[in-house]
Scaffold this motif. Structure first.
Motif, PDB file in Angstrom:
ATOM      1  N   LEU A 129       0.817  -1.213   0.000  1.00 22.14           N
ATOM      2  CA  LEU A 129       0.000   0.000   0.000  1.00 22.14           C
ATOM      3  C   LEU A 129       0.853   1.267   0.000  1.00 22.14           C
ATOM      4  CD1 LEU A 129      -2.881   1.057  -0.063  1.00 22.14           C
ATOM      5  CD2 LEU A 129      -2.922   0.943   2.438  1.00 22.14           C
ATOM      6  N   ASP A 130       1.963   1.263   0.729  1.00 17.00           N
ATOM      7  CA  ASP A 130       2.856   2.434   0.733  1.00 17.00           C
ATOM      8  C   ASP A 130       3.405   2.707  -0.668  1.00 17.00           C
ATOM      9  OD1 ASP A 130       2.491   2.899   3.423  1.00 17.00           O
ATOM     10  OD2 ASP A 130       4.281   1.783   4.043  1.00 17.00           O
ATOM     11  N   SER A 131       3.753   1.629  -1.370  1.00 13.18           N
ATOM     12  CA  SER A 131       4.249   1.779  -2.749  1.00 13.18           C
ATOM     13  C   SER A 131       3.173   2.374  -3.649  1.00 13.18           C
ATOM     14  CB  SER A 131       4.700   0.429  -3.309  1.00 13.18           C
ATOM     15  OG  SER A 131       5.857  -0.014  -2.644  1.00 13.18           O
ATOM     16  N   LEU A 132       1.938   1.897  -3.483  1.00 15.28           N
ATOM     17  CA  LEU A 132       0.831   2.423  -4.293  1.00 15.28           C
ATOM     18  C   LEU A 132       0.558   3.894  -3.967  1.00 15.28           C
ATOM     19  CD1 LEU A 132      -1.594  -0.632  -4.245  1.00 15.28           C
ATOM     20  CD2 LEU A 132      -0.374   0.253  -6.234  1.00 15.28           C
ATOM     21  N   ASP A 133       0.664   4.266  -2.692  1.00 15.70           N
ATOM     22  CA  ASP A 133       0.486   5.676  -2.306  1.00 15.70           C
ATOM     23  C   ASP A 133       1.537   6.556  -2.979  1.00 15.70           C
ATOM     24  OD1 ASP A 133      -1.715   5.202  -0.731  1.00 15.70           O
ATOM     25  OD2 ASP A 133      -0.610   5.174   1.169  1.00 15.70           O
ATOM     26  N   SER A 134       2.776   6.076  -2.957  1.00 18.24           N
ATOM     27  CA  SER A 134       3.882   6.803  -3.587  1.00 18.24           C
ATOM     28  C   SER A 134       3.657   6.925  -5.099  1.00 18.24           C
ATOM     29  CB  SER A 134       5.204   6.078  -3.312  1.00 18.24           C
ATOM     30  OG  SER A 134       6.240   6.610  -4.092  1.00 18.24           O
ATOM     31  N   ALA A 135       3.273   5.795  -5.720  1.00 18.13           N
ATOM     32  CA  ALA A 135       3.013   5.788  -7.171  1.00 18.13           C
ATOM     33  C   ALA A 135       1.875   6.745  -7.527  1.00 18.13           C
ATOM     34  CB  ALA A 135       2.679   4.369  -7.631  1.00 18.13           C
ATOM     35  N   GLN A 136       0.826   6.760  -6.705  1.00 18.59           N
ATOM     36  CA  GLN A 136      -0.314   7.652  -6.979  1.00 18.59           C
ATOM     37  C   GLN A 136       0.104   9.119  -6.887  1.00 18.59           C
ATOM     38  OE1 GLN A 136      -3.595   6.491  -7.950  1.00 18.59           O
ATOM     39  NE2 GLN A 136      -3.474   8.615  -8.659  1.00 18.59           N
ATOM     40  N   ASP A 137       0.952   9.440  -5.924  1.00 19.29           N
ATOM     41  CA  ASP A 137       1.463  10.821  -5.810  1.00 19.29           C
ATOM     42  C   ASP A 137       2.218  11.228  -7.071  1.00 19.29           C
ATOM     43  OD1 ASP A 137       0.390  11.168  -3.295  1.00 19.29           O
ATOM     44  OD2 ASP A 137       2.259  10.723  -2.218  1.00 19.29           O
ATOM     45  N   ILE A 138       3.036  10.307  -7.579  1.00 23.87           N
ATOM     46  CA  ILE A 138       3.807  10.585  -8.799  1.00 23.87           C
ATOM     47  C   ILE A 138       2.866  10.790  -9.989  1.00 23.87           C
ATOM     48  CG2 ILE A 138       5.439   9.586 -10.474  1.00 23.87           C
ATOM     49  CD1 ILE A 138       6.823   8.212  -8.025  1.00 23.87           C
ATOM     50  N   ILE A 139       1.851   9.924 -10.094  1.00 20.00           N
ATOM     51  CA  ILE A 139       0.855  10.028 -11.175  1.00 20.00           C
ATOM     52  C   ILE A 139       0.140  11.387 -11.102  1.00 20.00           C
ATOM     53  CG2 ILE A 139      -1.366   9.104 -11.999  1.00 20.00           C
ATOM     54  CD1 ILE A 139      -0.295   6.316 -10.950  1.00 20.00           C
ATOM     55  N   ASP A 140      -0.299  11.756  -9.900  1.00 17.97           N
ATOM     56  CA  ASP A 140      -1.011  13.031  -9.719  1.00 17.97           C
ATOM     57  C   ASP A 140      -0.117  14.220 -10.036  1.00 17.97           C
ATOM     58  OD1 ASP A 140      -3.205  11.559  -8.896  1.00 17.97           O
ATOM     59  OD2 ASP A 140      -2.867  11.897  -6.753  1.00 17.97           O
TER      60      ASP A 140
END
Length: 283
Positions: A129-140
Motif C-alpha cells: 500500500l505504501d508503494s501504491l500511495d507513492s506511485a499515486q502521488d507521482i501520477i497526480d
C-alpha cells in the motif's frame, strides 16, 4: 568482448550528455565527477544514482516530479525503457494500447515511460500500500491520472487473480519479478554487489522486501504468473515478464506447453555486461 548496446530506439544508446543534463537539470551538478577524462557520476552513491535517474526522466521524458522513499528500488531508466521498446516491437500493429504492469512499485516507472514514449495507457498493480500511495502521488504530480490506474493485490500468493476485473482487455502484460527466495538471500546478494562497487554500506539501488524477494524466488513467482494467465487466457493478447535466470526459461516453456500456450518467445536483452531476457507467451 564488446558490450552490446541497448535497443536501437533507446535514446540512451550512445551514453549520456552531462552538459545537457546539467544545463536542463541543475541539481545533478553536485554529483558529476570526472573519471578517465569523462564526466560521469559515482554509481556506488545512492543519492547520485537517484538524482541522475531523476535528471534523465526530466530531460528526456517530461517527468518533472519523481519522489519516493530511499527505501524503495531506484530503477535505472535506460534499462527500464528498453523493456518498453521491446514490447513496442512485439505489439507493433496495435494502435490503442493498454498495458497491465504487475508489481509497479513505488516509482511507477514502466507506466511513466510507456506513456511518455508511446502514449500507452496502463493499469498497474502492487501488493504494498505504501508503494501504491507513492506511485499515486507521482501520477497526480505529473497529471497522468487519466492514463495510469492503480490496483492493490491483497494476496501475496497471487499474481493476476484478485486484480483483474470483468471488463479488462489488455494488449500486453509486463512484470519485473522479485529475484530472491528470502530476505537473507537478498541481503547476501547486496553484500556481494556492494563489495564489487567498493561500497560496504548500502545497496546503491535500494529496495524493500516486496520488490526484492518472493517465497520460492523468481521461479515460483513466474510459474504462478504462467498458471494464472492460463486461467485468464483472453484477458491479454500477450503475457510477458523479465527473467533473470536462464534456467527458468526452459522450465516455463515446458509448463506453458502443458497449459496450452500457443506461442512462446524469448527476447534477449543485454545492457553492458548484464544479460537478461523477456519471456513472452500467448494462448
Amino acid at each position: 568482448m564488446e558490450k552490446k548496446a541497448l535497443h536501437k530506439n533507446n535514446i540512451h544508446n550512445k551514453g549520456y550528455d552531462f552538459k545537457v543534463l546539467q544545463e536542463k537539470y541543475p541539481k545533478i551538478k553536485e554529483f558529476v565527477i570526472e573519471k578517465y577524462g569523462k564526466e560521469t557520476i559515482d554509481f556506488s552513491n545512492p543519492k547520485a544514482v537517484k538524482e541522475f535517474n531523476k535528471a534523465l526522466l526530466s530531460v528526456y521524458y517530461n517527468i518533472n516530479t519523481w519522489e519516493f522513499s530511499d527505501d524503495n528500488l531506484c530503477p535505472p531508466i535506460p534499462g527500464r525503457v528498453d523493456y518498453i521498446h521491446y514490447l513496442a516491437d512485439l505489439i507493433r500493429k496495435e494502435k490503442e494500447v493498454t498495458v497491465l504492469d504487475i508489481g509497479t512499485g513505488a516509482t511507477c516507472i514502466y507506466p511513466l515511460l510507456g506513456n511518455a514514449v508511446y502514449n500507452w495507457s496502463f493499469v498497474a498493480s502492487d501488493i504494498d500500500l505504501d508503494s501504491l500511495d507513492s506511485a499515486q502521488d507521482i501520477i497526480d504530480d505529473n497529471n497522468l491520472d487519466t492514463k495510469i490506474k492503480l490496483r492493490q493485490q491483497f494476496k501475496e500468493e497471487h499474481v493476476l487473480k484478485g486484480i483483474l476485473e470483468k471488463e479488462d482487455s489488455f494488449t500486453v502484460t509486463m512484470c519485473n519479478p522479485p529475484f530472491y527466495k528470502s530476505a537473507e538471500e537478498a541481503r547476501g546478494a547486496n553484500r556481494r554487489k556492494s563489495r564489487n562497487l567498493g561500497n560496504n554500506a548500502v545497496r546503491n539501488f535500494s529496495g524493500n522486501s516486496n520488490e526484492l524477494w518472493y517465497i520460492g524466488g523468481e521461479k515460483a513467482f513466474l510459474h504462478t504468473y504462467l498458471y494464472e494467465s492460463s486461467q485468464y487466457p483472453t484477458v491479454s493478447k500477450w503475457f510477458t515478464s523479465l527473467v533473470s535466470k536462464k534456467e527458468n526459461v526452459e522450465s516455463l516453456q515446458k509448463s506453458g506447453k502443458k497449459l496450452g500456450v500457443k506461442e512462446f518467445k524469448v527476447i534477449p536483452m543485454t545492457q553492458g555486461n548484464k544479460v537478461t531476457r523477456i519471456v513472452c507467451w500467448r494462448f
